[in-house]
Design a protein around this motif. Sequence first.
Motif, PDB file in Angstrom:
ATOM      1  N   PRO A  79       0.839  -1.204   0.000  1.00 27.46           N
ATOM      2  CA  PRO A  79       0.000   0.000   0.000  1.00 27.46           C
ATOM      3  C   PRO A  79       0.872   1.252   0.000  1.00 27.46           C
ATOM      4  CG  PRO A  79      -0.163  -1.163   2.108  1.00 27.46           C
ATOM      5  CD  PRO A  79       0.695  -1.986   1.217  1.00 27.46           C
ATOM      6  N   SER A  80       0.446   2.263  -0.768  1.00 27.97           N
ATOM      7  CA  SER A  80       1.202   3.520  -0.856  1.00 27.97           C
ATOM      8  C   SER A  80       0.417   4.698  -0.291  1.00 27.97           C
ATOM      9  CB  SER A  80       1.574   3.806  -2.307  1.00 27.97           C
ATOM     10  OG  SER A  80       0.407   3.881  -3.108  1.00 27.97           O
ATOM     11  N   GLU A  81      -0.908   4.593  -0.285  1.00 30.41           N
ATOM     12  CA  GLU A  81      -1.765   5.653   0.253  1.00 30.41           C
ATOM     13  C   GLU A  81      -3.022   5.037   0.837  1.00 30.41           C
ATOM     14  OE1 GLU A  81      -0.754   9.335  -2.792  1.00 30.41           O
ATOM     15  OE2 GLU A  81      -2.722   8.392  -2.885  1.00 30.41           O
ATOM     16  N   VAL A  82      -3.538   5.712   1.867  1.00 35.55           N
ATOM     17  CA  VAL A  82      -4.831   5.330   2.424  1.00 35.55           C
ATOM     18  C   VAL A  82      -5.698   6.592   2.404  1.00 35.55           C
ATOM     19  CG1 VAL A  82      -6.093   4.397   4.379  1.00 35.55           C
ATOM     20  CG2 VAL A  82      -3.756   3.612   3.919  1.00 35.55           C
ATOM     21  N   VAL A  83      -6.786   6.520   1.663  1.00 34.88           N
ATOM     22  CA  VAL A  83      -7.728   7.635   1.565  1.00 34.88           C
ATOM     23  C   VAL A  83      -8.856   7.360   2.550  1.00 34.88           C
ATOM     24  CG1 VAL A  83      -9.275   8.892   0.005  1.00 34.88           C
ATOM     25  CG2 VAL A  83      -7.153   7.882  -0.885  1.00 34.88           C
ATOM     26  N   GLY A  84      -9.290   8.404   3.250  1.00 32.97           N
ATOM     27  CA  GLY A  84     -10.365   8.187   4.206  1.00 32.97           C
ATOM     28  C   GLY A  84     -10.875   9.465   4.809  1.00 32.97           C
ATOM     29  N   ASN A  85     -11.672   9.314   5.843  1.00 30.50           N
ATOM     30  CA  ASN A  85     -12.308  10.443   6.515  1.00 30.50           C
ATOM     31  C   ASN A  85     -11.793  10.573   7.933  1.00 30.50           C
ATOM     32  OD1 ASN A  85     -14.113  11.276   4.383  1.00 30.50           O
ATOM     33  ND2 ASN A  85     -15.160   9.333   4.733  1.00 30.50           N
ATOM     34  N   LEU A  86     -11.271  11.758   8.230  1.00 27.40           N
ATOM     35  CA  LEU A  86     -10.777  12.088   9.560  1.00 27.40           C
ATOM     36  C   LEU A  86     -11.844  12.914  10.268  1.00 27.40           C
ATOM     37  CD1 LEU A  86      -8.364  12.178  11.585  1.00 27.40           C
ATOM     38  CD2 LEU A  86      -7.714  14.341  10.462  1.00 27.40           C
ATOM     39  N   THR A  87     -12.206  12.508  11.484  1.00 29.13           N
ATOM     40  CA  THR A  87     -13.204  13.239  12.262  1.00 29.13           C
ATOM     41  C   THR A  87     -12.571  13.742  13.551  1.00 29.13           C
ATOM     42  OG1 THR A  87     -14.995  11.892  11.356  1.00 29.13           O
ATOM     43  CG2 THR A  87     -15.473  13.126  13.364  1.00 29.13           C
ATOM     44  N   VAL A  88     -12.593  15.069  13.702  1.00 29.04           N
ATOM     45  CA  VAL A  88     -12.082  15.746  14.897  1.00 29.04           C
ATOM     46  C   VAL A  88     -13.150  16.745  15.333  1.00 29.04           C
ATOM     47  CG1 VAL A  88     -10.235  17.169  15.865  1.00 29.04           C
ATOM     48  CG2 VAL A  88      -9.716  15.572  13.995  1.00 29.04           C
ATOM     49  N   ARG A  89     -13.535  16.719  16.600  1.00 30.04           N
ATOM     50  CA  ARG A  89     -14.557  17.637  17.134  1.00 30.04           C
ATOM     51  C   ARG A  89     -15.850  17.574  16.311  1.00 30.04           C
ATOM     52  NH1 ARG A  89     -13.201  22.298  20.503  1.00 30.04           N
ATOM     53  NH2 ARG A  89     -14.953  23.235  19.402  1.00 30.04           N
ATOM     54  N   ASP A  90     -16.221  16.383  15.881  1.00 33.46           N
ATOM     55  CA  ASP A  90     -17.452  16.146  15.126  1.00 33.46           C
ATOM     56  C   ASP A  90     -17.443  16.776  13.734  1.00 33.46           C
ATOM     57  OD1 ASP A  90     -19.709  14.569  15.263  1.00 33.46           O
ATOM     58  OD2 ASP A  90     -21.022  16.219  15.861  1.00 33.46           O
ATOM     59  N   VAL A  91     -16.260  17.146  13.245  1.00 29.48           N
ATOM     60  CA  VAL A  91     -16.096  17.656  11.877  1.00 29.48           C
ATOM     61  C   VAL A  91     -15.346  16.586  11.093  1.00 29.48           C
ATOM     62  CG1 VAL A  91     -15.047  19.429  10.426  1.00 29.48           C
ATOM     63  CG2 VAL A  91     -16.023  20.058  12.656  1.00 29.48           C
ATOM     64  N   THR A  92     -15.910  16.172   9.966  1.00 22.46           N
ATOM     65  CA  THR A  92     -15.308  15.122   9.150  1.00 22.46           C
ATOM     66  C   THR A  92     -14.809  15.710   7.843  1.00 22.46           C
ATOM     67  OG1 THR A  92     -16.777  13.478  10.138  1.00 22.46           O
ATOM     68  CG2 THR A  92     -15.717  12.884   8.053  1.00 22.46           C
ATOM     69  N   LYS A  93     -13.545  15.426   7.524  1.00 21.71           N
ATOM     70  CA  LYS A  93     -12.921  15.901   6.282  1.00 21.71           C
ATOM     71  C   LYS A  93     -12.160  14.742   5.646  1.00 21.71           C
ATOM     72  CE  LYS A  93     -13.853  20.345   6.764  1.00 21.71           C
ATOM     73  NZ  LYS A  93     -14.623  21.109   5.816  1.00 21.71           N
ATOM     74  N   VAL A 149      -9.025  12.972   3.967  1.00 14.52           N
ATOM     75  CA  VAL A 149      -7.573  13.107   3.991  1.00 14.52           C
ATOM     76  C   VAL A 149      -6.960  11.916   3.262  1.00 14.52           C
ATOM     77  CG1 VAL A 149      -7.513  14.399   6.174  1.00 14.52           C
ATOM     78  CG2 VAL A 149      -7.252  11.920   6.211  1.00 14.52           C
ATOM     79  N   THR A 150      -5.733  12.112   2.802  1.00 16.56           N
ATOM     80  CA  THR A 150      -4.971  11.025   2.189  1.00 16.56           C
ATOM     81  C   THR A 150      -3.686  10.846   2.975  1.00 16.56           C
ATOM     82  OG1 THR A 150      -5.887  11.462  -0.002  1.00 16.56           O
ATOM     83  CG2 THR A 150      -3.831  10.202   0.095  1.00 16.56           C
ATOM     84  N   LEU A 151      -3.533   9.687   3.580  1.00 20.93           N
ATOM     85  CA  LEU A 151      -2.312   9.349   4.305  1.00 20.93           C
ATOM     86  C   LEU A 151      -1.331   8.719   3.325  1.00 20.93           C
ATOM     87  CD1 LEU A 151      -4.001   7.731   7.429  1.00 20.93           C
ATOM     88  CD2 LEU A 151      -2.625   9.820   7.445  1.00 20.93           C
ATOM     89  N   LYS A 152      -0.164   9.324   3.170  1.00 22.24           N
ATOM     90  CA  LYS A 152       0.873   8.767   2.301  1.00 22.24           C
ATOM     91  C   LYS A 152       1.736   7.839   3.140  1.00 22.24           C
ATOM     92  CE  LYS A 152       0.996  12.704  -0.799  1.00 22.24           C
ATOM     93  NZ  LYS A 152       0.259  12.141  -1.872  1.00 22.24           N
ATOM     94  N   ASP A 175       1.778 -13.302  12.519  1.00 24.11           N
ATOM     95  CA  ASP A 175       1.947 -12.358  11.421  1.00 24.11           C
ATOM     96  C   ASP A 175       1.612 -10.959  11.923  1.00 24.11           C
ATOM     97  OD1 ASP A 175       2.616 -14.408   9.720  1.00 24.11           O
ATOM     98  OD2 ASP A 175       0.638 -14.560   8.808  1.00 24.11           O
ATOM     99  N   ALA A 176       2.394  -9.993  11.456  1.00 23.34           N
ATOM    100  CA  ALA A 176       2.185  -8.603  11.858  1.00 23.34           C
ATOM    101  C   ALA A 176       2.533  -7.694  10.684  1.00 23.34           C
ATOM    102  CB  ALA A 176       3.055  -8.265  13.057  1.00 23.34           C
ATOM    103  N   CYS A 177       1.951  -6.511  10.694  1.00 17.84           N
ATOM    104  CA  CYS A 177       2.278  -5.488   9.705  1.00 17.84           C
ATOM    105  C   CYS A 177       2.505  -4.170  10.425  1.00 17.84           C
ATOM    106  CB  CYS A 177       1.142  -5.294   8.697  1.00 17.84           C
ATOM    107  SG  CYS A 177       0.947  -6.666   7.552  1.00 17.84           S
ATOM    108  N   GLY A 178       3.385  -3.366   9.866  1.00 19.29           N
ATOM    109  CA  GLY A 178       3.648  -2.049  10.418  1.00 19.29           C
ATOM    110  C   GLY A 178       3.793  -1.035   9.309  1.00 19.29           C
ATOM    111  N   ALA A 179       3.534   0.210   9.640  1.00 16.63           N
ATOM    112  CA  ALA A 179       3.630   1.266   8.637  1.00 16.63           C
ATOM    113  C   ALA A 179       3.825   2.612   9.304  1.00 16.63           C
ATOM    114  CB  ALA A 179       2.369   1.294   7.770  1.00 16.63           C
ATOM    115  N   ASN A 180       4.340   3.536   8.520  1.00 17.11           N
ATOM    116  CA  ASN A 180       4.371   4.946   8.890  1.00 17.11           C
ATOM    117  C   ASN A 180       3.643   5.689   7.787  1.00 17.11           C
ATOM    118  OD1 ASN A 180       7.040   3.722  10.031  1.00 17.11           O
ATOM    119  ND2 ASN A 180       6.563   5.501  11.286  1.00 17.11           N
ATOM    120  N   ALA A 181       2.799   6.636   8.187  1.00 17.57           N
ATOM    121  CA  ALA A 181       2.021   7.396   7.214  1.00 17.57           C
ATOM    122  C   ALA A 181       1.936   8.842   7.654  1.00 17.57           C
ATOM    123  CB  ALA A 181       0.626   6.791   7.067  1.00 17.57           C
TER     124      ALA A 181
END
Length: 190
Positions: free
Chosen positions: A117-131, A133-136, A151-157
């Motif tokens: 995986p190279s990117e994860v696209v999704g919705n970030l919700t902070v203080r009930d506001v959803t926007k 975002v794309t995590l690289k 089995d385990a997986c790890g990542a930095n984004a």
Amino acid sequence: MKKTLVLGTTLFAMTSLPALAEPVTYTIDPTHTFASFEYTHLGFSKQRSRFNDTTGTITLDQKAKTGSADITIKVDSVDTGSKAFDGHLTSSNWFDADVYPTITFKSTQFKFKGDKPSEVVGNLTVRDVTKPVTLKITHFNCAVHPMRQKDACGANAVTQIKRSDFGLGKYAPGVSDETELSVAVEAIKN
């Protein structure tokens, strides 16, 4: 002879089919998963703080090149290195942890480069506001965990947001509106 030939041909055809991809679900290891944020403070320095309580699941199907992530961060686990500042950030002036106790990220799409995986696209919700975002993803690895023998997986984004988009724009631009969000995640197969 015909029965043997038909049976042999059928078995050959079945073994020639590509293996069906299977999604694998991993549970986040909260002792090795931290979300952090970085901002410029009055032009003097970049300050980094983190949240110490992150939970959730990640599902990957590397053959089908799909995945999902459902992450929850407890706001009152913010760690700036100063208990007084932590209290300030969890107050109603900022994150308002009593009203909005969690920050969430729910993926809508995983993008892959090759097998990883190279990117994860999704919705970030902070203080009930959803926007959206794309995590690289800057680092990704799956292997057998040497201590847990699972089995385990790890990542930095990483991603960039404007904190004002989430109702957290106080003191901008002195304290930069542009904020870098980073996640270091490790997860163990269920």
